[in-house]
Design a protein around this motif. Structure first.
Motif, PDB file in Angstrom:
ATOM      1  N   TRP A   1      11.334  -9.238 -16.431  1.00 45.87           N
ATOM      2  CA  TRP A   1      10.524  -8.577 -15.552  1.00 45.87           C
ATOM      3  C   TRP A   1       9.733  -9.740 -14.789  1.00 45.87           C
ATOM      4  CZ3 TRP A   1      10.203  -3.338 -14.744  1.00 45.87           C
ATOM      5  CH2 TRP A   1       9.404  -2.855 -13.843  1.00 45.87           C
ATOM      6  N   LYS A   2       9.667  -9.485 -13.220  1.00 48.07           N
ATOM      7  CA  LYS A   2       9.290 -10.358 -12.690  1.00 48.07           C
ATOM      8  C   LYS A   2       7.671 -10.281 -12.490  1.00 48.07           C
ATOM      9  CE  LYS A   2      13.345 -11.954 -11.605  1.00 48.07           C
ATOM     10  NZ  LYS A   2      13.712 -13.390 -12.362  1.00 48.07           N
ATOM     11  N   TRP A   3       6.884 -10.566 -13.428  1.00 53.90           N
ATOM     12  CA  TRP A   3       5.388 -10.456 -13.437  1.00 53.90           C
ATOM     13  C   TRP A   3       5.029 -11.223 -12.234  1.00 53.90           C
ATOM     14  CZ3 TRP A   3       4.369  -6.353 -16.151  1.00 53.90           C
ATOM     15  CH2 TRP A   3       4.973  -5.899 -17.215  1.00 53.90           C
ATOM     16  N   PRO A   4       4.019 -10.872 -11.384  1.00 52.72           N
ATOM     17  CA  PRO A   4       3.090  -9.807 -11.743  1.00 52.72           C
ATOM     18  C   PRO A   4       3.598  -8.574 -10.992  1.00 52.72           C
ATOM     19  CG  PRO A   4       2.043 -11.340  -9.960  1.00 52.72           C
ATOM     20  CD  PRO A   4       3.375 -12.004 -10.554  1.00 52.72           C
ATOM     21  N   SER A   5       4.733  -8.376 -10.817  1.00 51.30           N
ATOM     22  CA  SER A   5       4.978  -6.972 -10.174  1.00 51.30           C
ATOM     23  C   SER A   5       4.606  -5.756 -11.226  1.00 51.30           C
ATOM     24  CB  SER A   5       6.546  -6.880  -9.926  1.00 51.30           C
ATOM     25  OG  SER A   5       7.155  -7.735  -9.183  1.00 51.30           O
ATOM     26  N   PRO A   6       3.890  -4.923 -10.782  1.00 49.76           N
ATOM     27  CA  PRO A   6       3.415  -3.915 -11.853  1.00 49.76           C
ATOM     28  C   PRO A   6       4.309  -2.977 -12.552  1.00 49.76           C
ATOM     29  CG  PRO A   6       2.972  -3.087  -9.593  1.00 49.76           C
ATOM     30  CD  PRO A   6       3.545  -4.389  -9.434  1.00 49.76           C
ATOM     31  N   VAL A   7       4.029  -2.693 -13.602  1.00 51.49           N
ATOM     32  CA  VAL A   7       4.767  -1.362 -14.335  1.00 51.49           C
ATOM     33  C   VAL A   7       4.309  -0.166 -13.789  1.00 51.49           C
ATOM     34  CG1 VAL A   7       5.567  -0.493 -16.540  1.00 51.49           C
ATOM     35  CG2 VAL A   7       5.651  -2.778 -16.077  1.00 51.49           C
ATOM     36  N   LEU A   8       4.935   0.907 -13.340  1.00 52.29           N
ATOM     37  CA  LEU A   8       4.234   2.080 -12.871  1.00 52.29           C
ATOM     38  C   LEU A   8       5.291   3.159 -13.411  1.00 52.29           C
ATOM     39  CD1 LEU A   8       4.096   0.917  -8.896  1.00 52.29           C
ATOM     40  CD2 LEU A   8       1.854   1.013 -10.507  1.00 52.29           C
ATOM     41  N   LEU A   9       4.678   4.085 -13.873  1.00 49.90           N
ATOM     42  CA  LEU A   9       5.437   5.420 -14.495  1.00 49.90           C
ATOM     43  C   LEU A   9       5.236   6.455 -13.021  1.00 49.90           C
ATOM     44  CD1 LEU A   9       3.920   5.875 -17.842  1.00 49.90           C
ATOM     45  CD2 LEU A   9       6.099   4.818 -17.146  1.00 49.90           C
ATOM     46  N   VAL A  10       4.280   6.291 -12.292  1.00 45.78           N
ATOM     47  CA  VAL A  10       4.149   7.073 -11.218  1.00 45.78           C
ATOM     48  C   VAL A  10       3.650   6.113  -9.910  1.00 45.78           C
ATOM     49  CG1 VAL A  10       2.833   8.884 -10.062  1.00 45.78           C
ATOM     50  CG2 VAL A  10       3.036   8.853 -12.592  1.00 45.78           C
TER      51      VAL A  10
ATOM     52  N   ALA B   1     -11.690  16.914  -8.118  1.00 46.80           N
ATOM     53  CA  ALA B   1     -12.081  15.634  -8.880  1.00 46.80           C
ATOM     54  C   ALA B   1     -12.760  14.765  -7.943  1.00 46.80           C
ATOM     55  CB  ALA B   1     -10.697  14.991  -9.715  1.00 46.80           C
ATOM     56  N   LYS B   2     -13.692  14.207  -8.490  1.00 44.73           N
ATOM     57  CA  LYS B   2     -14.391  13.161  -7.694  1.00 44.73           C
ATOM     58  C   LYS B   2     -13.714  11.903  -7.392  1.00 44.73           C
ATOM     59  CE  LYS B   2     -19.139  14.202  -9.121  1.00 44.73           C
ATOM     60  NZ  LYS B   2     -20.365  13.700 -10.066  1.00 44.73           N
ATOM     61  N   PRO B   3     -13.874  11.295  -6.268  1.00 47.64           N
ATOM     62  CA  PRO B   3     -13.196  10.048  -6.019  1.00 47.64           C
ATOM     63  C   PRO B   3     -13.278   8.816  -6.888  1.00 47.64           C
ATOM     64  CG  PRO B   3     -14.529  10.424  -4.229  1.00 47.64           C
ATOM     65  CD  PRO B   3     -14.430  11.773  -5.082  1.00 47.64           C
ATOM     66  N   PHE B   4     -12.545   7.976  -7.302  1.00 44.97           N
ATOM     67  CA  PHE B   4     -12.894   6.995  -8.116  1.00 44.97           C
ATOM     68  C   PHE B   4     -12.123   5.444  -7.596  1.00 44.97           C
ATOM     69  CE2 PHE B   4     -14.334  10.059 -11.272  1.00 44.97           C
ATOM     70  CZ  PHE B   4     -15.473   9.687 -11.663  1.00 44.97           C
ATOM     71  N   PRO B   5     -12.733   4.356  -7.719  1.00 43.63           N
ATOM     72  CA  PRO B   5     -11.824   3.046  -7.262  1.00 43.63           C
ATOM     73  C   PRO B   5     -10.467   3.249  -8.269  1.00 43.63           C
ATOM     74  CG  PRO B   5     -14.011   2.487  -7.677  1.00 43.63           C
ATOM     75  CD  PRO B   5     -13.809   3.975  -8.259  1.00 43.63           C
ATOM     76  N   ILE B   6      -9.453   2.789  -7.527  1.00 41.92           N
ATOM     77  CA  ILE B   6      -8.274   2.967  -8.285  1.00 41.92           C
ATOM     78  C   ILE B   6      -7.674   1.464  -8.185  1.00 41.92           C
ATOM     79  CG2 ILE B   6      -7.399   5.190  -7.876  1.00 41.92           C
ATOM     80  CD1 ILE B   6      -5.518   4.120  -5.518  1.00 41.92           C
ATOM     81  N   TRP B   7      -6.521   1.000  -8.815  1.00 46.07           N
ATOM     82  CA  TRP B   7      -5.885  -0.328  -8.961  1.00 46.07           C
ATOM     83  C   TRP B   7      -5.192  -0.452  -7.861  1.00 46.07           C
ATOM     84  CZ3 TRP B   7      -1.047  -2.671  -8.883  1.00 46.07           C
ATOM     85  CH2 TRP B   7      -0.972  -3.943  -9.205  1.00 46.07           C
TER      86      TRP B   7
ATOM     87  N   TYR C   1      -4.735   9.803 -12.506  1.00 49.37           N
ATOM     88  CA  TYR C   1      -5.783   9.327 -11.486  1.00 49.37           C
ATOM     89  C   TYR C   1      -7.282   9.369 -12.537  1.00 49.37           C
ATOM     90  CZ  TYR C   1      -9.034   9.141  -7.800  1.00 49.37           C
ATOM     91  OH  TYR C   1      -9.944   8.994  -6.899  1.00 49.37           O
ATOM     92  N   PRO C   2      -8.047   8.304 -12.273  1.00 51.12           N
ATOM     93  CA  PRO C   2      -7.710   6.799 -11.253  1.00 51.12           C
ATOM     94  C   PRO C   2      -6.860   5.992 -12.139  1.00 51.12           C
ATOM     95  CG  PRO C   2      -9.804   6.893 -12.372  1.00 51.12           C
ATOM     96  CD  PRO C   2      -9.339   8.197 -12.739  1.00 51.12           C
ATOM     97  N   SER C   3      -5.758   5.389 -11.443  1.00 50.75           N
ATOM     98  CA  SER C   3      -4.929   4.649 -11.895  1.00 50.75           C
ATOM     99  C   SER C   3      -5.711   3.181 -12.110  1.00 50.75           C
ATOM    100  CB  SER C   3      -3.565   4.341 -11.072  1.00 50.75           C
ATOM    101  OG  SER C   3      -4.053   3.778  -9.631  1.00 50.75           O
ATOM    102  N   MET C   4      -5.439   2.557 -13.320  1.00 57.58           N
ATOM    103  CA  MET C   4      -6.019   1.293 -13.685  1.00 57.58           C
ATOM    104  C   MET C   4      -5.065   0.469 -14.382  1.00 57.58           C
ATOM    105  SD  MET C   4      -9.534   2.777 -15.223  1.00 57.58           S
ATOM    106  CE  MET C   4     -10.332   1.373 -15.217  1.00 57.58           C
TER     107      MET C   4
END
Length: 242
Positions: A53-62, A74-80, A100-103
């Motif tokens: 894996w080419k870090w820091p490329s993120p691992v994303l399920l969505v 839902a209320k808005p929150f900061p996401i990554w 949500y919220p993705s972190m």
């Protein structure tokens, strides 16, 4: 996968490695892309995938585009978002939560921990090839780690208390601060690389004592390293516990 991580001193979120949620997301990523594969194929695929894996490329399920906005009601929150948040862009091994919220669930991972994770994933990937070819059996992945034969120098940290109640509090504080010591030991300019091992050895027969080890490697031209100031700083941090 979790058992493999425990055996090889890689399972501890608080020490800057990966914990249960992190490993589960990585396994899920592999399973989603290989829905019909047998477990005997998924495990080698897991090791090969993240060894390369080419870090820091993120691992994303969505996909991140689907997590930009909160669900209805839902209320808005900061996401990554490494494009909008500088701190997010400095994360070394982003493993992003799928709702949500993705972190980033692995923001604790530092350079020394990532180095060991890469080394062990590469080793496991090579062993998996031997297993699939019939030269080795699955047991070889769980036989234990040769950490204490890989290095020439180790820093030993003893956590000691006079009774069980004080030991629980003292151990918890020291464990939560250990990442500071590990990060401080890493000094490319001084020619020092640190290799932590995510396991405490409880010496109950000797009293209320737990021991932690960090391996140290020095550049060839390094003649002298003084760890005294770093150790003194760490003592000051943990001795403020009261």
């Amino acid at each position: 996968v979790k058992e493999w991580a425990r055996v090889h001193g890689l399972y501890s979120n608080v020490l800057g490695f990966l914990g249960g949620v992190n490993w589960a997301i990585l396994v899920c990523w592999v399973c989603k892309r290989n829905p019909d594969a047998a477990a005997s194929r998924l495990l080698p695929t897991f090791f090969k995938t993240f060894a390369n894996w080419k870090w820091p490329s993120p691992v994303l399920l969505v996909m991140m585009s689907k997590q930009k906005h909160p669900p209805k009601g839902a209320k808005p929150f900061p996401i990554w978002d490494p494009n909008e948040n500088y701190r997010d862009s400095t994360h070394l091994m982003p493993i992003i939560t799928p709702c949500y919220p993705s972190m980033n669930s692995s923001y604790n991972v530092g350079e020394p921990q990532l180095r060991r994770l890469r080394d062990e994933l590469n080793r496991a990937s090579q062993l998996s090839d031997s297993i699939l070819s019939g030269r080795k059996t699955w047991d070889v992945l769980f036989e234990g780690n040769n950490f204490f034969r890989q290095h020439a120098n180790y820093l030993q940290i003893n956590i000691i208390a006079t009774n069980e109640d004080e030991f629980r509090s003292w151990f918890g504080l020291c464990e939560s601060r250990m990442r500071l010591l590990i990060a401080g030991l890493e000094s490319p300019m001084a020619g020092v690389s640190s290799y932590p091992y995510a396991k405490f050895y409880h010496r109950r027969k000797e009293g209320h004592i737990a021991t932690f080890f960090v391996a140290l490697r020095f550049a060839r031209n390094t003649k002298r390293i003084d760890l005294g100031p770093l150790v003194a700083d760490f003592f000051r941090v943990v001795n403020d516990w009261e």
